[in-house]
Write an enzyme that holds these catalytic residues in place. Structure first.
Site, mmCIF file in Angstrom:
data_model
loop_
_atom_site.group_PDB
_atom_site.id
_atom_site.type_symbol
_atom_site.label_atom_id
_atom_site.label_comp_id
_atom_site.label_asym_id
_atom_site.label_seq_id
_atom_site.Cartn_x
_atom_site.Cartn_y
_atom_site.Cartn_z
ATOM 1 N N PHE A 1 -11.575 -8.347 13.342
ATOM 2 C CA PHE A 1 -10.450 -8.739 12.494
ATOM 3 C C PHE A 1 -10.125 -7.638 11.491
ATOM 4 O O PHE A 1 -10.992 -7.134 10.795
ATOM 5 C CB PHE A 1 -10.800 -10.045 11.758
ATOM 6 C CG PHE A 1 -9.716 -10.469 10.793
ATOM 7 C CD1 PHE A 1 -8.462 -10.875 11.253
ATOM 8 C CD2 PHE A 1 -9.938 -10.440 9.423
ATOM 9 C CE1 PHE A 1 -7.470 -11.249 10.365
ATOM 10 C CE2 PHE A 1 -8.947 -10.814 8.526
ATOM 11 C CZ PHE A 1 -7.711 -11.224 9.001
ATOM 12 N N GLN A 2 -8.871 -7.277 11.420
ATOM 13 C CA GLN A 2 -8.359 -6.239 10.518
ATOM 14 C C GLN A 2 -9.044 -4.887 10.734
ATOM 15 O O GLN A 2 -9.195 -4.115 9.804
ATOM 16 C CB GLN A 2 -8.453 -6.680 9.053
ATOM 17 C CG GLN A 2 -7.452 -7.786 8.737
ATOM 18 C CD GLN A 2 -7.180 -7.952 7.252
ATOM 19 O OE1 GLN A 2 -8.023 -7.634 6.413
ATOM 20 N NE2 GLN A 2 -6.002 -8.464 6.925
ATOM 21 N N MET B 1 23.730 9.412 3.780
ATOM 22 C CA MET B 1 23.527 10.671 4.485
ATOM 23 C C MET B 1 23.740 10.489 5.982
ATOM 24 O O MET B 1 24.336 11.349 6.644
ATOM 25 C CB MET B 1 22.132 11.233 4.192
ATOM 26 C CG MET B 1 21.937 12.657 4.644
ATOM 27 S SD MET B 1 23.111 13.814 3.884
ATOM 28 C CE MET B 1 22.144 14.478 2.535
ATOM 29 N N GLU C 1 0.821 -1.211 0.000
ATOM 30 C CA GLU C 1 0.000 0.000 0.000
ATOM 31 C C GLU C 1 0.858 1.266 0.000
ATOM 32 O O GLU C 1 0.470 2.293 -0.546
ATOM 33 C CB GLU C 1 -0.948 0.008 1.196
ATOM 34 C CG GLU C 1 -2.093 -0.994 1.112
ATOM 35 C CD GLU C 1 -1.713 -2.376 1.605
ATOM 36 O OE1 GLU C 1 -0.520 -2.615 1.929
ATOM 37 O OE2 GLU C 1 -2.607 -3.243 1.669
ATOM 38 N N LYS D 1 -17.650 -1.875 5.311
ATOM 39 C CA LYS D 1 -17.986 -2.865 4.286
ATOM 40 C C LYS D 1 -19.494 -2.917 4.013
ATOM 41 O O LYS D 1 -19.925 -3.054 2.862
ATOM 42 C CB LYS D 1 -17.481 -4.245 4.720
ATOM 43 C CG LYS D 1 -17.515 -5.259 3.584
ATOM 44 C CD LYS D 1 -16.751 -6.515 3.950
ATOM 45 C CE LYS D 1 -16.787 -7.515 2.800
ATOM 46 N NZ LYS D 1 -16.050 -8.736 3.124
#
Lengths: 205, 572
Positions: free
Chosen positions: B115-116, B464, B53, B165
């Site tokens: 969940f999630q 760096m 993502e 959802k």
């Protein structure tokens, strides 16, 4: 680290008209938190416009800090208008509940002082009286100071609320119509009005 | 449900389509499945499947930075949504218009640690311009329209819309909202413009400094600078807002800015800043910044004016309009002494003449054509590219300025390359940052993107960080050595079907660059450079611009300690 004493630090009373939507309070307080502005008091309530809430908060800082805080707030989509009460005449009130310890000897004196302050007794216990006081900050502070020698058990303050004096509303009714959320953005004019009223502050925009 | 009946998910695509969104970058998952199902009914919208993502949102940012239009990305709930956070923060700091759409668990599960499930609107509150949870399907297209308007209007930024959802599945009966017009930006106050003009007229050592907020005002700013004959400094984010070929251009200011830019700021008596926010990497120590200058600050975000530096003439408004007004009635300032001084500083450039990262970056950026898009990742190569590349127009330079996000450059170059398939999208990355999003090589392969050219400057170090350790931590190279575990980048590219080339020394470089750029497919070039090479000039953190270190300090025992350090790192 404690900041060095800065004589410019003082309390500023600011109102925000905000959309009455979930998370608005979090959004505003998290902005304050992230940028390190300290809120001394905060009170929130609904307004005469459905969908609009009004917050009054006291921010501590110098003029620049408060200006910056207000400009950051004005950027939030949920914020309709910010009013800096220090730029105009306003009325402000705070409600406080004070529970004062009493003895048979002090009972009469405590009641007498409360009467002088027009404080109402809202609860009576064997060893304590609870008073409700409303007023501006000075009155409330004075009341608490008067009661302190008797023994203050606990206090609860609501935080200040404020309105501009006079006949004009801070936000004209016609600006807000339910559903027409797009009209809900007079902050630019508000900022301009604030600048022109600001007097000593440079006319920024 | 028949094909023509709408539900929330279809209403989303219909709304995106109505707003002219042609491409979205995303990754599916459980809580966004109805949206992906509905996608099959909307072939007019191209969905680009990233491999992470974070890759999706950086690609959307690359798209947005190259075109100035909104970039759109989609993720599922929970881990999918949280993987967008870095990109959102990046877009917030660089003012990139992004619409991020996330799925969430059904409304009755929200708040139950399902969940999630993640409270993504809570998580992204400080890194979005605004965010929404859609709680009523009939609101969905209106929310999308409003989100797009907020993302694009005023100072652009990321907006997240979280869609549970069950809302995606609920039947939708309403119309599809039409795009909102962008609200007009208030014109700058005439008094402010007048004051600014007076100040410019009185200037003896004026300088103009432009930032990322002036990219769409490049023409007006160029006209303004030439009309007044005032030198121009472009910040890291503003590179391209003024043509590098113009003799008035002084380069980039700040920590790795040019000698000319930093000296000019330190001596200027009037500094006109347009569309910039005086980042600490630009100002150095704030009370040493432009100590002699009266500052005119043009910005449409009122909160930026006076936030960092004291401002004598604040001008609130659109950069294009303000620059246009300031150019009106301008008379060329006749300041031969200032010109001479600036010209002398301008000769103090750091053209790399010996083999190293700077040499390699210069060889690559010298091959840029005016239309090419150059993206960079974050690190030494980024600063070298910013110092050495020359841009004639805006939106050809894409990098993560504000957040400094390693892993940004490559996916951003894919997004930019997809937005403008006709031009080359070149990315300069380091061996460290490239590996943060290297999996997006798969995205290149999947979509047969042909114009993305990846260049990895491989110095086997987090360069760096190593440079800072060298300068400020007595060369204790703590956890910055990568050379013992870097992959074979050629084999890695080959595994994804991407042609790859390598150069190990200066002699091999021209031929390798030719082969790499002439390859008809997207291709990768690894340039292996000596590992100890610093980026200079440099203003140490916390110092003022006048304390700039112009050239690389001599090393105690050049060439020997580096190997010892590497050995130590290996054995540690």
């Amino acid at each position: 680290m404690t900041a060095p004493f800065d004589p410019g630090q003082k309390d500023h009373l600011v109102s925000a008209l905000v959309r009455d939507e979930p998370r608005v309070l979090t959004r505003i307080t998290s902005l304050f938190g992230r940028r390190g502005y300290n809120i001394r008091s905060l009170s929130v309530g609904s307004t005469e416009h459905p969908g609009l809430s009004r917050m009054t908060f006291v921010v501590t800082g110098d003029r620049g800090v408060v200006e910056q805080a207000m400009r950051q707030l004005e950027k939030l989509h949920d914020v309709v208008k910010i009013i800096d009460h220090s730029l105009e005449k306003f009325v402000d009130r705070e409600l406080v509940l004070v529970k004062v310890a009493i003895t048979p000897e002090s009972r009469v004196e405590v009641r007498q002082i409360a009467e002088d302050f027009r404080a109402r007794i809202v609860d009576v216990g064997r060893h304590a009286l609870t008073f409700e006081v409303t007023g501006d900050e000075g009155k409330i502070t004075a009341f608490i100071e008067q009661m302190r020698p008797f023994g203050i058990i606990e206090t609860m303050r609501t935080g200040r609320v404020a309105l501009t004096r006079g006949s004009n509303a801070d936000i004209p009714s016609h600006v807000y119509h339910e559903g027409e959320t797009e009209t809900l953005r007079p902050v630019v004019e508000a900022a301009e009005a604030r600048e022109t009223q600001a007097g000593g502050v440079p006319n920024l925009f | 449900m028949t094909q023509t009946e709408l539900n929330g998910a279809k209403a989303l695509w219909a709304a995106l389509s109505a707003h002219g969104i042609s491409t979205v970058f995303g990754y599916p998952g459980g809580a966004i499945m109805p949206v992906y199902d509905a996608l099959t009914f909307y072939p007019e919208v191209r969905h680009v499947l990233a491999r992470h993502e974070q890759g999706a949102i950086h690609a959307a940012e690359g798209w947005a930075k190259a075109t100035g239009e909104i970039g759109v990305c989609i993720a599922t709930s929970g881990p999918g949504a949280t993987n967008l956070v870095t990109g959102l923060a990046d877009a917030m700091l660089d003012s990139v218009p992004i619409l991020a759409i996330t799925g969430n668990v059904a409304r009755h599960l929200m708040g139950t640690d399902a969940f999630q499930e993640a409270d993504i609107t809570g998580i992204t509150l400080p890194v979005t311009k605004h965010n929404y949870v859609v709680r009523d399907v009939e609101e969905l297209p209106r929310v999308i329209a409003e989100a797009i308007r907020i993302a694009r209007s005023g100072r652009p930024g990321p907006v997240l819309v979280d869609i549970p959802k069950d809302i995606q599945l609920a039947p939708y009966h309403g119309e599809i909202a039409v795009p909102h017009a962008r609200p007009e930006i208030p014109a700058p106050k005439p008094e402010a413009i007048e004051k600014a003009r007076e100040l410019l007229q009185s200037a003896k050592k004026p300088v103009i400094m432009v930032g990322g907020g002036s990219l769409d005002a490049a023409a007006e700013i160029t006209a303004l600078a030439r009309a007044w004959d005032i030198p121009v400094i472009t910040t890291l984010m503003g590179l391209g807002s003024f043509p590098s070929s113009d003799p008035l251009w002084l380069g980039m200011p700040g920590m790795h800015g040019s000698v000319a830019a930093n000296r000019a700021i330190s001596e200027a008596d009037v500094l006109l800043g347009i569309g910039l926010r005086f980042d600490d990497r630009v100002t150095g120590r704030v009370n040493g910044f432009a100590p002699n200058a009266s500052i005119i600050h043009v910005d449409l975000d009122a909160a930026e004016i006076g936030k960092i530096v004291r401002t004598h003439v604040p001008v609130r408004g659109d950069a294009r309009v303000a620059a246009g007004l300031l150019a009106e009635g301008a008379q060329k300032l006749d300041l031969p002494e200032w010109r001479e001084r600036v010209a002398e500083w301008k000769t103090r450039t750091q053209d790399p003449d010996h083999w190293g990262a700077g040499y390699a970056v210069k060889a690559v950026v010298d091959r840029l054509r005016p239309d090419d898009i150059l993206s960079s990742d974050v690190g030494q190569h980024q600063m070298l590219a910013a110092q050495l590349a020359r841009f004639e127009k805006p939106r050809r330079w894409i990098n993560s300025g504000g957040l400094g996000t390693m892993g940004f450059g490559f996916p951003a170059a894919i997004g930019a390359g997809m937005a403008e398939p006709g031009v080359r999208s070149i990315v300069v990355a380091g061996d460290g940052g490239f590996q943060m999003t290297a999996q997006e090589l798969a995205t290149l392969k999947k979509y047969d993107v042909r114009n993305v050219k990846i260049c990895i400057i491989n110095n086997s170090f987090l360069g760096m960080v190593r440079q800072w350790q060298e300068l400020f931590h007595e060369r204790r190279y703590s956890e910055v050595y990568l050379g013992d575990s870097n992959p074979d980048f050629l084999k890695l590219a080959d595994a994804y079907g991407v042609p790859a080339y390598r150069a190990d020394c200066a002699e091999e470089l021209p031929e390798a660059i030719d082969a790499w750029l002439n390859d008809p497919k997207s291709s990768l070039l690894e340039i292996v450079v000596p590992n100890e090479h610093g980026v200079f000039p440099m203003v140490p953190a916390g110092a003022s611009l006048s304390e700039m270190i112009e050239t690389e300090p001599p090393r105690p025992t050049p060439g020997i300690e580096k190997n010892e350090a590497a050995e130590e790192a290996k054995n540690a």
